[in-house]
Write a protein that holds these residues in place. Structure first.
Motif, PDB file in Angstrom:
ATOM      1  N   ILE A   6     -10.735   6.614  20.744  1.00  0.00           N
ATOM      2  CA  ILE A   6     -10.939   6.742  22.186  1.00  0.00           C
ATOM      3  C   ILE A   6      -9.693   6.248  22.911  1.00  0.00           C
ATOM      4  CG2 ILE A   6     -12.506   6.281  24.099  1.00  0.00           C
ATOM      5  CD1 ILE A   6     -13.823   7.493  21.552  1.00  0.00           C
ATOM      6  N   GLY A   7      -9.006   7.167  23.604  1.00  0.00           N
ATOM      7  CA  GLY A   7      -7.809   6.795  24.358  1.00  0.00           C
ATOM      8  C   GLY A   7      -6.555   7.322  23.699  1.00  0.00           C
ATOM      9  N   LEU A   8      -6.110   8.513  24.114  1.00  0.00           N
ATOM     10  CA  LEU A   8      -4.991   9.189  23.455  1.00  0.00           C
ATOM     11  C   LEU A   8      -3.817   9.339  24.421  1.00  0.00           C
ATOM     12  CD1 LEU A   8      -7.165  11.914  21.708  1.00  0.00           C
ATOM     13  CD2 LEU A   8      -6.216   9.861  20.646  1.00  0.00           C
ATOM     14  N   GLY A   9      -3.363   8.211  24.936  1.00  0.00           N
ATOM     15  CA  GLY A   9      -2.263   8.208  25.881  1.00  0.00           C
ATOM     16  C   GLY A   9      -0.919   8.059  25.199  1.00  0.00           C
ATOM     17  N   ILE A  10       0.030   7.439  25.897  1.00  0.00           N
ATOM     18  CA  ILE A  10       1.400   7.289  25.391  1.00  0.00           C
ATOM     19  C   ILE A  10       1.422   6.600  24.036  1.00  0.00           C
ATOM     20  CG2 ILE A  10       3.559   6.040  25.783  1.00  0.00           C
ATOM     21  CD1 ILE A  10       3.293   6.634  28.736  1.00  0.00           C
ATOM     22  N   MET A  11       0.573   5.593  23.855  1.00  0.00           N
ATOM     23  CA  MET A  11       0.517   4.868  22.588  1.00  0.00           C
ATOM     24  C   MET A  11      -0.536   5.452  21.654  1.00  0.00           C
ATOM     25  SD  MET A  11       2.744   2.332  22.864  1.00  0.00           S
ATOM     26  CE  MET A  11       2.200   1.037  21.744  1.00  0.00           C
ATOM     27  N   VAL A  42     -17.502  10.335  24.471  1.00  0.00           N
ATOM     28  CA  VAL A  42     -17.399   9.191  23.563  1.00  0.00           C
ATOM     29  C   VAL A  42     -18.482   9.275  22.501  1.00  0.00           C
ATOM     30  CG1 VAL A  42     -17.592   6.679  23.392  1.00  0.00           C
ATOM     31  CG2 VAL A  42     -16.328   7.702  25.293  1.00  0.00           C
ATOM     32  N   ALA A  43     -19.684   9.610  22.904  1.00  0.00           N
ATOM     33  CA  ALA A  43     -20.802   9.689  21.968  1.00  0.00           C
ATOM     34  C   ALA A  43     -20.501  10.659  20.833  1.00  0.00           C
ATOM     35  CB  ALA A  43     -22.072  10.110  22.705  1.00  0.00           C
ATOM     36  N   GLU A  44     -19.971  11.817  21.169  1.00  0.00           N
ATOM     37  CA  GLU A  44     -19.645  12.811  20.136  1.00  0.00           C
ATOM     38  C   GLU A  44     -18.545  12.310  19.214  1.00  0.00           C
ATOM     39  OE1 GLU A  44     -17.734  17.315  19.792  1.00  0.00           O
ATOM     40  OE2 GLU A  44     -18.569  16.630  21.716  1.00  0.00           O
ATOM     41  N   PRO A  60     -11.477  -3.072  32.139  1.00  0.00           N
ATOM     42  CA  PRO A  60     -12.526  -2.212  32.714  1.00  0.00           C
ATOM     43  C   PRO A  60     -12.776  -0.947  31.908  1.00  0.00           C
ATOM     44  CG  PRO A  60     -11.088  -3.022  34.443  1.00  0.00           C
ATOM     45  CD  PRO A  60     -10.441  -3.395  33.148  1.00  0.00           C
ATOM     46  N   GLN A  61     -11.710  -0.330  31.386  1.00  0.00           N
ATOM     47  CA  GLN A  61     -11.890   0.902  30.612  1.00  0.00           C
ATOM     48  C   GLN A  61     -12.578   0.618  29.273  1.00  0.00           C
ATOM     49  OE1 GLN A  61      -8.933   0.011  32.039  1.00  0.00           O
ATOM     50  NE2 GLN A  61      -8.737   1.554  33.654  1.00  0.00           N
ATOM     51  N   VAL A  62     -12.199  -0.488  28.627  1.00  0.00           N
ATOM     52  CA  VAL A  62     -12.844  -0.852  27.363  1.00  0.00           C
ATOM     53  C   VAL A  62     -14.317  -1.158  27.597  1.00  0.00           C
ATOM     54  CG1 VAL A  62     -12.893  -2.529  25.475  1.00  0.00           C
ATOM     55  CG2 VAL A  62     -10.691  -1.702  26.340  1.00  0.00           C
ATOM     56  N   GLU A  63     -14.601  -1.929  28.622  1.00  0.00           N
ATOM     57  CA  GLU A  63     -15.986  -2.300  28.914  1.00  0.00           C
ATOM     58  C   GLU A  63     -16.819  -1.093  29.336  1.00  0.00           C
ATOM     59  OE1 GLU A  63     -15.815  -6.882  30.362  1.00  0.00           O
ATOM     60  OE2 GLU A  63     -14.855  -5.445  31.700  1.00  0.00           O
ATOM     61  N   ALA A  64     -16.162  -0.081  29.916  1.00  0.00           N
ATOM     62  CA  ALA A  64     -16.903   1.109  30.341  1.00  0.00           C
ATOM     63  C   ALA A  64     -17.360   1.953  29.160  1.00  0.00           C
ATOM     64  CB  ALA A  64     -16.036   1.956  31.283  1.00  0.00           C
ATOM     65  N   VAL A  65     -16.520   2.052  28.108  1.00  0.00           N
ATOM     66  CA  VAL A  65     -16.886   2.911  26.979  1.00  0.00           C
ATOM     67  C   VAL A  65     -17.664   2.164  25.906  1.00  0.00           C
ATOM     68  CG1 VAL A  65     -14.862   4.383  27.371  1.00  0.00           C
ATOM     69  CG2 VAL A  65     -14.732   2.544  25.670  1.00  0.00           C
ATOM     70  N   PRO A  67     -20.481   0.373  25.814  1.00  0.00           N
ATOM     71  CA  PRO A  67     -21.918   0.661  25.674  1.00  0.00           C
ATOM     72  C   PRO A  67     -22.195   2.022  25.044  1.00  0.00           C
ATOM     73  CG  PRO A  67     -21.453  -0.284  27.824  1.00  0.00           C
ATOM     74  CD  PRO A  67     -20.122   0.026  27.200  1.00  0.00           C
ATOM     75  N   GLU A  68     -21.345   3.018  25.316  1.00  0.00           N
ATOM     76  CA  GLU A  68     -21.514   4.324  24.689  1.00  0.00           C
ATOM     77  C   GLU A  68     -21.238   4.249  23.193  1.00  0.00           C
ATOM     78  OE1 GLU A  68     -20.118   7.871  26.965  1.00  0.00           O
ATOM     79  OE2 GLU A  68     -19.086   6.340  28.169  1.00  0.00           O
ATOM     80  N   ILE A  69     -20.265   3.411  22.821  1.00  0.00           N
ATOM     81  CA  ILE A  69     -19.960   3.239  21.400  1.00  0.00           C
ATOM     82  C   ILE A  69     -21.139   2.591  20.688  1.00  0.00           C
ATOM     83  CG2 ILE A  69     -18.496   1.986  19.757  1.00  0.00           C
ATOM     84  CD1 ILE A  69     -16.194   2.327  21.806  1.00  0.00           C
ATOM     85  N   THR A  70     -21.648   1.496  21.227  1.00  0.00           N
ATOM     86  CA  THR A  70     -22.728   0.772  20.558  1.00  0.00           C
ATOM     87  C   THR A  70     -24.024   1.583  20.517  1.00  0.00           C
ATOM     88  OG1 THR A  70     -23.317  -0.357  22.625  1.00  0.00           O
ATOM     89  CG2 THR A  70     -21.764  -1.469  21.167  1.00  0.00           C
ATOM     90  N   ALA A  71     -24.194   2.474  21.487  1.00  0.00           N
ATOM     91  CA  ALA A  71     -25.421   3.273  21.529  1.00  0.00           C
ATOM     92  C   ALA A  71     -25.376   4.454  20.574  1.00  0.00           C
ATOM     93  CB  ALA A  71     -25.666   3.778  22.954  1.00  0.00           C
ATOM     94  N   ASN A  72     -24.173   4.867  20.143  1.00  0.00           N
ATOM     95  CA  ASN A  72     -24.061   6.110  19.383  1.00  0.00           C
ATOM     96  C   ASN A  72     -23.380   5.981  18.025  1.00  0.00           C
ATOM     97  OD1 ASN A  72     -24.948   8.414  21.381  1.00  0.00           O
ATOM     98  ND2 ASN A  72     -23.682   7.016  22.597  1.00  0.00           N
TER      99      ASN A  72
END
Length: 280
Positions: A6-11, A42-44, A60-65, A67-72
């Motif tokens: 999750i997160g495919l930016g510059i790094m 994220v779920a997929e 904030p971005q880590v905390e936002a995703v 719950p989706e990680i832990t749920a799926n």
């Protein structure tokens, strides 16, 4: 391994590509389409993952995703966070998921592209060993430095050294140029002596040319300086040089340089001496 990234930016993008080249099956999720298998959510991305990775800008971005990680994600999946966030957040995530590593990275865009990042890892020894093939694919140096959140404390230490070194190299350039010295030759000498550093190796020519194409933006280093000062309060230590560097980084951002490389601290130092040489 099956990895949800999750997160495919510059790094994150070059790191994910190194994992693919190392033979891992990567399903990525980002706001931008990427040249390998991607997921619409994220779920997929995490539903069948053995390892879930996040590489995101801030807390904030880590905390936002999360719950989706832990749920799926599968309950036995290993979660690795390559983001640079506060130690407190990393510890809180570790309390909510049994297999968690905080593994912030250093080396910038070039280190990510070349697959030679340094990784400072917090978590259990068993999970660290399980993640070794992943670390080998994206990094050159990786160490387990303690329990949950420890990697973030070491990353804070890394960023205070990097920021402080940029500030000192900037002052060296301003001093030599104001004195009429050949600054390029001077930096070559510094790079060969006790003052040598990776920053001098990689950035002295671009700093002299006032070329600040971002490898790591001032905006992100500003965020990291906040983490450093917060970590100092948590550890109850005084870091006066870090506080000064944080003010220089904040000044660079306030002056509109947030999208530039963190070597653009040179612009702030020049401004303090009314010695601006930047081509507009």
């Amino acid at each position: 391994m099956r990895i949800g990234f999750i997160g495919l930016g510059i790094m994150g993008l070059p790191m994910a590509e190194h994992l693919v080249r190392a033979g891992h099956e990567v399903v990525g999720h980002d706001v931008v389409d990427r040249p390998f298998r991607t997921a619409a959510s994220v779920a997929e991305a995490v539903r069948e993952a053995e390892v879930v990775i996040t590489m995101l800008p801030a807390d904030p971005q880590v905390e936002a995703v999360f719950p989706e990680i832990t749920a799926n994600a599968p309950q036995d999946a290993l979660y690795i966070d390559f983001s640079t966030i506060t130690p407190q957040t990393s510890r809180r995530l570790a309390e909510q998921w049994k297999r968690t590593l905080d593994a912030p990275v250093s080396g910038g865009e070039k280190g990510a592209v070349d697959g030679v990042l340094s990784l400072m890892v917090g978590g259990s020894e068993a999970d660290f060993e399980a993640a070794r093939p992943i670390f080998e694919a994206v990094g050159k140096t990786f160490r387990l430095v303690g329990g949950p959140g420890s990697g973030q404390f070491v990353k804070a230490a890394n960023q205070l050294v990097v920021g402080g070194t940029y500030a000192l190299v900037a002052e060296a350039i301003v001093l030599m140029e104001a004195a009429g010295v050949d600054a390029a030759a001077g930096l070559d000498v510094l790079a060969g002596g006790l003052a040598a550093s990776r920053i001098l190796d990689l950035k002295r020519e671009s700093m002299l040319a006032r070329s600040f194409q971002p490898g790591f933006r001032i905006d992100l280093h500003h965020k990291d300086m906040g983490i450093i000062l917060d970590a100092a309060r948590t550890a109850e230590v005084a870091l006066p040089m870090s506080a000064l560097t944080a003010q220089l980084v904040a000044a660079a951002r306030a002056q509109g340089h947030g999208s530039l490389d963190h070597s653009a601290l040179l612009l702030v130092v020049e401004g303090l001496s009314a010695n601006e040489r930047v081509s507009r």
